[in-house]
Design an enzyme around this catalytic site. Structure first.
Site, PDB file in Angstrom:
ATOM      1  N   ASN A 162      33.906  41.544  50.692  1.00 13.41           N
ATOM      2  CA  ASN A 162      33.429  42.152  51.345  1.00 13.41           C
ATOM      3  C   ASN A 162      33.706  43.613  51.126  1.00 13.41           C
ATOM      4  OD1 ASN A 162      34.945  43.693  54.172  1.00 13.41           O
ATOM      5  ND2 ASN A 162      37.124  42.497  53.915  1.00 13.41           N
ATOM      6  N   TRP A 163      33.098  44.108  51.511  1.00 13.93           N
ATOM      7  CA  TRP A 163      32.159  45.351  51.514  1.00 13.93           C
ATOM      8  C   TRP A 163      32.998  46.672  52.413  1.00 13.93           C
ATOM      9  CZ3 TRP A 163      26.101  45.117  50.405  1.00 13.93           C
ATOM     10  CH2 TRP A 163      26.444  45.150  48.971  1.00 13.93           C
ATOM     11  N   LYS A 164      33.759  45.782  53.120  1.00 19.67           N
ATOM     12  CA  LYS A 164      34.427  47.465  54.012  1.00 19.67           C
ATOM     13  C   LYS A 164      33.192  48.078  54.334  1.00 19.67           C
ATOM     14  CE  LYS A 164      39.104  45.217  52.371  1.00 19.67           C
ATOM     15  NZ  LYS A 164      39.978  45.862  51.522  1.00 19.67           N
ATOM     16  N   HIS A 206      41.030  40.026  59.351  1.00 15.78           N
ATOM     17  CA  HIS A 206      41.318  40.468  58.492  1.00 15.78           C
ATOM     18  C   HIS A 206      42.346  41.497  58.169  1.00 15.78           C
ATOM     19  CE1 HIS A 206      41.152  43.779  55.077  1.00 15.78           C
ATOM     20  NE2 HIS A 206      40.786  42.399  54.083  1.00 15.78           N
ATOM     21  N   GLU A 212      43.095  44.394  57.831  1.00 15.98           N
ATOM     22  CA  GLU A 212      42.895  46.010  57.982  1.00 15.98           C
ATOM     23  C   GLU A 212      42.289  46.139  59.258  1.00 15.98           C
ATOM     24  OE1 GLU A 212      39.803  46.719  54.784  1.00 15.98           O
ATOM     25  OE2 GLU A 212      41.660  46.341  53.617  1.00 15.98           O
ATOM     26  N   GLU A 230      45.433  36.090  52.179  1.00 18.47           N
ATOM     27  CA  GLU A 230      45.679  38.105  51.581  1.00 18.47           C
ATOM     28  C   GLU A 230      46.952  38.848  51.544  1.00 18.47           C
ATOM     29  OE1 GLU A 230      41.041  38.996  51.535  1.00 18.47           O
ATOM     30  OE2 GLU A 230      41.723  39.791  52.807  1.00 18.47           O
ATOM     31  N   GLY A 239      44.071  46.325  47.680  1.00 13.40           N
ATOM     32  CA  GLY A 239      44.050  47.690  47.073  1.00 13.40           C
ATOM     33  C   GLY A 239      44.664  48.216  46.699  1.00 13.40           C
ATOM     34  N   SER A 255      43.682  42.650  45.119  1.00 11.38           N
ATOM     35  CA  SER A 255      43.224  43.313  43.933  1.00 11.38           C
ATOM     36  C   SER A 255      42.595  41.738  42.840  1.00 11.38           C
ATOM     37  CB  SER A 255      44.262  43.671  43.338  1.00 11.38           C
ATOM     38  OG  SER A 255      44.338  44.581  44.094  1.00 11.38           O
ATOM     39  N   GLY A 296      37.811  42.647  47.358  1.00 10.24           N
ATOM     40  CA  GLY A 296      37.175  44.015  47.993  1.00 10.24           C
ATOM     41  C   GLY A 296      36.520  44.892  47.368  1.00 10.24           C
ATOM     42  N   GLY A 297      37.224  45.577  46.702  1.00 11.76           N
ATOM     43  CA  GLY A 297      37.129  46.844  45.955  1.00 11.76           C
ATOM     44  C   GLY A 297      35.833  46.176  44.475  1.00 11.76           C
TER      45      GLY A 297
HETATM   46  P1  13P Z   1      40.887  44.173  47.465  1.00 15.29           P
HETATM   47  O1  13P Z   1      40.102  43.842  46.237  1.00 15.29           O
HETATM   48  O2  13P Z   1      40.261  46.152  47.272  1.00 15.29           O
HETATM   49  O3  13P Z   1      42.263  44.473  46.707  1.00 15.29           O
HETATM   50  O4  13P Z   1      40.995  43.986  48.893  1.00 15.29           O
HETATM   51  C1  13P Z   1      40.899  42.577  49.244  1.00 15.29           C
HETATM   52  C2  13P Z   1      40.234  42.651  50.998  1.00 15.29           C
HETATM   53  O5  13P Z   1      41.683  42.988  50.927  1.00 15.29           O
HETATM   54  C3  13P Z   1      39.624  41.077  50.635  1.00 15.29           C
HETATM   55  O6  13P Z   1      39.265  41.417  52.101  1.00 15.29           O
END
Ligand code: 13P
Length: 252
Positions: free
Chosen positions: A12-14, A99, A101, A171, A177, A214, A235-236
Protein backbone atom coordinates in the site's frame (compact mmCIF):
# COMPACT_ATOMS: atom_id res chain seq x y z
CA UNK A 1 1.03 -19.33 7.44
CA UNK A 2 -1.11 -22.29 6.40
CA UNK A 3 0.40 -24.94 4.12
CA UNK A 4 -2.57 -24.91 1.75
CA UNK A 5 -2.72 -21.11 1.30
CA UNK A 6 -0.57 -19.06 -1.09
CA UNK A 7 0.88 -16.18 0.93
CA UNK A 8 -0.04 -12.73 -0.34
CA UNK A 9 2.38 -9.80 -0.26
CA UNK A 10 0.58 -6.49 -0.77
CA UNK A 11 2.09 -3.01 -1.03
CA UNK A 12 0.00 0.00 0.00
CA UNK A 13 1.93 3.00 -1.28
CA UNK A 14 -0.51 5.50 0.26
CA UNK A 15 0.32 9.02 -1.07
CA UNK A 16 3.83 8.10 -2.23
CA UNK A 17 5.49 7.42 -5.60
CA UNK A 18 4.13 9.45 -8.52
CA UNK A 19 4.15 8.09 -12.09
CA UNK A 20 7.87 8.76 -12.72
CA UNK A 21 8.94 7.15 -9.44
CA UNK A 22 6.59 4.26 -10.13
CA UNK A 23 8.34 3.49 -13.40
CA UNK A 24 11.72 3.48 -11.67
CA UNK A 25 10.35 1.30 -8.87
CA UNK A 26 8.85 -1.31 -11.22
CA UNK A 27 12.07 -1.58 -13.26
CA UNK A 28 14.15 -2.17 -10.15
CA UNK A 29 11.64 -4.41 -8.37
CA UNK A 30 11.18 -6.49 -11.53
CA UNK A 31 14.92 -7.12 -11.65
CA UNK A 32 14.99 -8.18 -7.99
CA UNK A 33 11.82 -10.24 -7.75
CA UNK A 34 11.12 -13.24 -9.99
CA UNK A 35 7.56 -14.45 -10.34
CA UNK A 36 6.64 -16.96 -7.62
CA UNK A 37 4.02 -19.59 -8.37
CA UNK A 38 3.63 -20.15 -4.65
CA UNK A 39 2.75 -16.55 -3.70
CA UNK A 40 0.71 -13.56 -4.81
CA UNK A 41 2.09 -10.01 -5.03
CA UNK A 42 -0.28 -7.02 -5.37
CA UNK A 43 0.49 -3.28 -5.45
CA UNK A 44 -1.84 -0.45 -4.46
CA UNK A 45 -0.29 2.72 -5.96
CA UNK A 46 -1.94 6.16 -5.82
CA UNK A 47 -4.61 6.53 -8.55
CA UNK A 48 -2.41 8.73 -10.74
CA UNK A 49 0.38 6.15 -10.72
CA UNK A 50 -1.80 3.17 -11.67
CA UNK A 51 -1.39 3.78 -15.42
CA UNK A 52 2.40 4.06 -15.10
CA UNK A 53 2.45 0.87 -13.03
CA UNK A 54 0.38 -1.09 -15.53
CA UNK A 55 2.50 0.15 -18.46
CA UNK A 56 5.83 -0.54 -16.73
CA UNK A 57 4.72 -3.98 -15.53
CA UNK A 58 3.09 -5.15 -18.79
CA UNK A 59 5.56 -8.04 -19.07
CA UNK A 60 4.87 -9.02 -15.44
CA UNK A 61 1.35 -10.41 -15.20
CA UNK A 62 2.35 -11.95 -11.86
CA UNK A 63 2.22 -8.48 -10.27
CA UNK A 64 -1.35 -7.60 -9.35
CA UNK A 65 -2.53 -3.97 -9.16
CA UNK A 66 -5.30 -2.32 -7.19
CA UNK A 67 -6.57 1.06 -5.99
CA UNK A 68 -6.41 2.23 -2.38
CA UNK A 69 -10.05 3.29 -2.18
CA UNK A 70 -13.20 3.82 -4.25
CA UNK A 71 -16.24 6.03 -3.72
CA UNK A 72 -19.37 4.33 -2.39
CA UNK A 73 -21.33 5.42 -5.47
CA UNK A 74 -20.62 4.63 -9.11
CA UNK A 75 -20.75 8.23 -10.34
CA UNK A 76 -22.13 11.65 -9.43
CA UNK A 77 -21.13 15.06 -8.13
CA UNK A 78 -18.30 13.96 -5.83
CA UNK A 79 -15.35 16.18 -6.64
CA UNK A 80 -12.05 14.39 -6.40
CA UNK A 81 -13.49 10.91 -6.05
CA UNK A 82 -12.97 7.79 -8.18
CA UNK A 83 -15.48 4.96 -8.54
CA UNK A 84 -15.01 1.21 -8.71
CA UNK A 85 -16.17 0.88 -12.36
CA UNK A 86 -13.61 3.56 -13.33
CA UNK A 87 -10.86 1.62 -11.60
CA UNK A 88 -12.01 -1.50 -13.43
CA UNK A 89 -11.86 0.31 -16.79
CA UNK A 90 -8.25 1.31 -16.17
CA UNK A 91 -7.38 -2.35 -15.72
CA UNK A 92 -6.83 -2.93 -12.02
CA UNK A 93 -8.01 -6.11 -10.33
CA UNK A 94 -8.16 -5.15 -6.66
CA UNK A 95 -9.32 -2.40 -4.28
CA UNK A 96 -8.78 -1.71 -0.59
CA UNK A 97 -11.72 -0.64 1.57
CA UNK A 98 -11.80 0.56 5.15
CA UNK A 99 -8.14 1.39 5.63
CA UNK A 100 -7.75 3.07 9.01
CA UNK A 101 -6.37 6.21 7.37
CA UNK A 102 -9.56 6.49 5.31
CA UNK A 103 -11.65 5.87 8.42
CA UNK A 104 -9.74 8.51 10.43
CA UNK A 105 -8.93 11.21 7.86
CA UNK A 106 -11.93 10.93 5.55
CA UNK A 107 -14.61 9.79 7.97
CA UNK A 108 -15.33 6.42 6.35
CA UNK A 109 -17.61 4.68 8.86
CA UNK A 110 -18.60 1.02 8.78
CA UNK A 111 -21.73 1.67 6.70
CA UNK A 112 -19.72 3.60 4.11
CA UNK A 113 -17.06 0.88 4.07
CA UNK A 114 -19.81 -1.71 3.49
CA UNK A 115 -21.14 0.30 0.52
CA UNK A 116 -17.61 0.58 -0.89
CA UNK A 117 -17.08 -3.19 -0.65
CA UNK A 118 -20.41 -3.72 -2.45
CA UNK A 119 -19.38 -1.35 -5.29
CA UNK A 120 -15.99 -3.07 -5.55
CA UNK A 121 -17.67 -6.48 -5.93
CA UNK A 122 -20.24 -5.14 -8.43
CA UNK A 123 -17.36 -3.82 -10.56
CA UNK A 124 -15.85 -7.30 -10.56
CA UNK A 125 -12.81 -6.24 -8.53
CA UNK A 126 -11.43 -8.15 -5.55
CA UNK A 127 -11.87 -6.25 -2.27
CA UNK A 128 -9.42 -6.25 0.62
CA UNK A 129 -11.39 -5.24 3.70
CA UNK A 130 -9.13 -3.58 6.28
CA UNK A 131 -10.02 -3.81 9.97
CA UNK A 132 -8.17 -3.02 13.16
CA UNK A 133 -8.37 -1.36 16.56
CA UNK A 134 -6.82 1.82 17.92
CA UNK A 135 -4.54 1.74 20.95
CA UNK A 136 -7.32 3.22 23.11
CA UNK A 137 -9.73 0.51 21.99
CA UNK A 138 -7.15 -2.22 22.67
CA UNK A 139 -6.31 -0.84 26.10
CA UNK A 140 -10.02 -0.59 26.93
CA UNK A 141 -10.36 -4.33 26.17
CA UNK A 142 -12.49 -3.64 23.10
CA UNK A 143 -10.38 -5.52 20.51
CA UNK A 144 -12.94 -8.25 19.86
CA UNK A 145 -15.92 -5.88 19.87
CA UNK A 146 -14.28 -3.53 17.36
CA UNK A 147 -13.23 -6.29 14.96
CA UNK A 148 -16.62 -7.93 15.27
CA UNK A 149 -18.46 -4.68 14.46
CA UNK A 150 -16.20 -3.80 11.52
CA UNK A 151 -16.71 -7.24 9.97
CA UNK A 152 -20.38 -7.79 10.77
CA UNK A 153 -21.68 -4.53 9.27
CA UNK A 154 -19.92 -5.21 5.98
CA UNK A 155 -20.72 -8.91 5.65
CA UNK A 156 -24.35 -8.48 6.67
CA UNK A 157 -24.84 -6.02 3.78
CA UNK A 158 -23.49 -8.32 1.06
CA UNK A 159 -25.09 -11.17 -0.89
CA UNK A 160 -24.08 -14.43 0.83
CA UNK A 161 -22.64 -15.87 -2.37
CA UNK A 162 -20.23 -12.93 -2.72
CA UNK A 163 -18.63 -13.38 0.71
CA UNK A 164 -16.08 -15.87 -0.56
CA UNK A 165 -14.57 -13.13 -2.76
CA UNK A 166 -13.29 -11.05 0.17
CA UNK A 167 -9.71 -10.87 1.35
CA UNK A 168 -9.11 -9.26 4.75
CA UNK A 169 -6.31 -7.24 6.32
CA UNK A 170 -5.93 -6.96 10.09
CA UNK A 171 -4.05 -3.73 10.73
CA UNK A 172 -3.82 -2.59 14.36
CA UNK A 173 -3.85 1.21 14.08
CA UNK A 174 -1.16 1.53 16.77
CA UNK A 175 1.26 -0.48 14.62
CA UNK A 176 0.81 1.51 11.39
CA UNK A 177 3.80 3.67 10.53
CA UNK A 178 4.96 3.61 14.15
CA UNK A 179 7.72 1.02 13.90
CA UNK A 180 5.80 -0.86 16.59
CA UNK A 181 4.83 -4.24 15.12
CA UNK A 182 2.26 -6.51 16.72
CA UNK A 183 4.07 -9.53 18.13
CA UNK A 184 3.41 -12.78 16.27
CA UNK A 185 1.26 -13.81 19.26
CA UNK A 186 -0.79 -10.59 19.12
CA UNK A 187 -1.24 -11.03 15.37
CA UNK A 188 -2.23 -14.68 15.75
CA UNK A 189 -4.73 -13.84 18.48
CA UNK A 190 -6.36 -11.04 16.45
CA UNK A 191 -6.42 -13.18 13.30
CA UNK A 192 -8.24 -15.87 15.25
CA UNK A 193 -10.89 -13.32 16.22
CA UNK A 194 -11.17 -12.00 12.65
CA UNK A 195 -11.50 -15.54 11.28
CA UNK A 196 -14.11 -16.47 13.88
CA UNK A 197 -16.16 -13.34 13.12
CA UNK A 198 -15.97 -13.92 9.36
CA UNK A 199 -17.32 -17.43 9.92
CA UNK A 200 -20.03 -16.21 12.30
CA UNK A 201 -21.20 -13.70 9.68
CA UNK A 202 -21.46 -16.30 6.93
CA UNK A 203 -18.07 -15.77 5.30
CA UNK A 204 -15.43 -18.41 4.67
CA UNK A 205 -13.46 -19.27 7.75
CA UNK A 206 -10.56 -20.19 5.46
CA UNK A 207 -10.47 -16.63 4.03
CA UNK A 208 -7.09 -15.04 3.36
CA UNK A 209 -6.23 -12.63 6.20
CA UNK A 210 -3.21 -10.34 5.86
CA UNK A 211 -1.38 -8.65 8.71
CA UNK A 212 -0.38 -4.98 8.33
CA UNK A 213 1.57 -2.61 10.58
CA UNK A 214 5.33 -1.93 10.45
CA UNK A 215 6.11 -5.06 8.43
CA UNK A 216 9.75 -5.08 7.29
CA UNK A 217 12.31 -7.55 5.96
CA UNK A 218 13.48 -8.17 9.53
CA UNK A 219 10.10 -9.36 10.85
CA UNK A 220 8.46 -10.97 7.79
CA UNK A 221 9.44 -14.53 8.65
CA UNK A 222 8.18 -14.46 12.22
CA UNK A 223 4.92 -12.84 11.13
CA UNK A 224 4.34 -15.41 8.38
CA UNK A 225 4.98 -18.14 10.93
CA UNK A 226 2.21 -16.83 13.18
CA UNK A 227 -0.83 -19.11 12.97
CA UNK A 228 -3.56 -17.67 10.76
CA UNK A 229 -1.40 -14.99 9.11
CA UNK A 230 -1.72 -15.56 5.35
CA UNK A 231 0.35 -12.65 4.12
CA UNK A 232 1.07 -8.99 4.73
CA UNK A 233 -0.08 -5.50 3.72
CA UNK A 234 2.98 -3.27 3.79
CA UNK A 235 3.18 0.53 3.85
CA UNK A 236 6.55 2.21 4.43
CA UNK A 237 8.75 -0.79 3.66
CA UNK A 238 7.03 -1.31 0.29
CA UNK A 239 8.29 2.02 -1.08
CA UNK A 240 11.82 0.74 -1.54
CA UNK A 241 12.25 -1.99 -4.19
CA UNK A 242 15.04 -3.73 -2.25
CA UNK A 243 13.10 -3.91 0.96
CA UNK A 244 9.80 -4.97 -0.63
CA UNK A 245 11.57 -7.61 -2.74
CA UNK A 246 13.12 -8.97 0.47
CA UNK A 247 9.65 -9.10 2.05
CA UNK A 248 8.23 -10.85 -1.04
CA UNK A 249 10.89 -13.55 -0.69
CA UNK A 250 9.42 -14.38 2.73
CA UNK A 251 8.02 -17.78 3.52
CA UNK A 252 9.67 -19.22 0.41
P1 13P B 1 3.29 0.60 7.61
O1 13P B 1 3.82 -0.68 7.01
O2 13P B 1 3.99 1.82 7.12
O3 13P B 1 3.18 0.51 9.09
O4 13P B 1 1.77 0.75 7.06
C1 13P B 1 0.90 -0.31 7.17
C2 13P B 1 -0.33 -0.01 6.40
O5 13P B 1 -1.10 0.86 6.75
C3 13P B 1 -0.58 -0.78 5.17
O6 13P B 1 -1.87 -0.57 4.69
Amino acid sequence: MRDDVKPMFAANWKMHLGPDETETFVDRFGALHSARQDARVVFFPPYLSVGAFLASARTRPDLGVGVQDVHQEVNGAHTGAVSAPMAKQVGVGWALAGHSERRREFGDDDVTVAAKVARILEADLRPVLCVGETLEEREAGALEAVLSRQIEIVLASLAPDSLSLLTYAYEPVWAIGTGRTASPDDAAQAHTVVRREIGRCGGRDDAVILYGGSVKPGNIEELLEAPGVDGVLVGGASLDPESFAAICAGGG
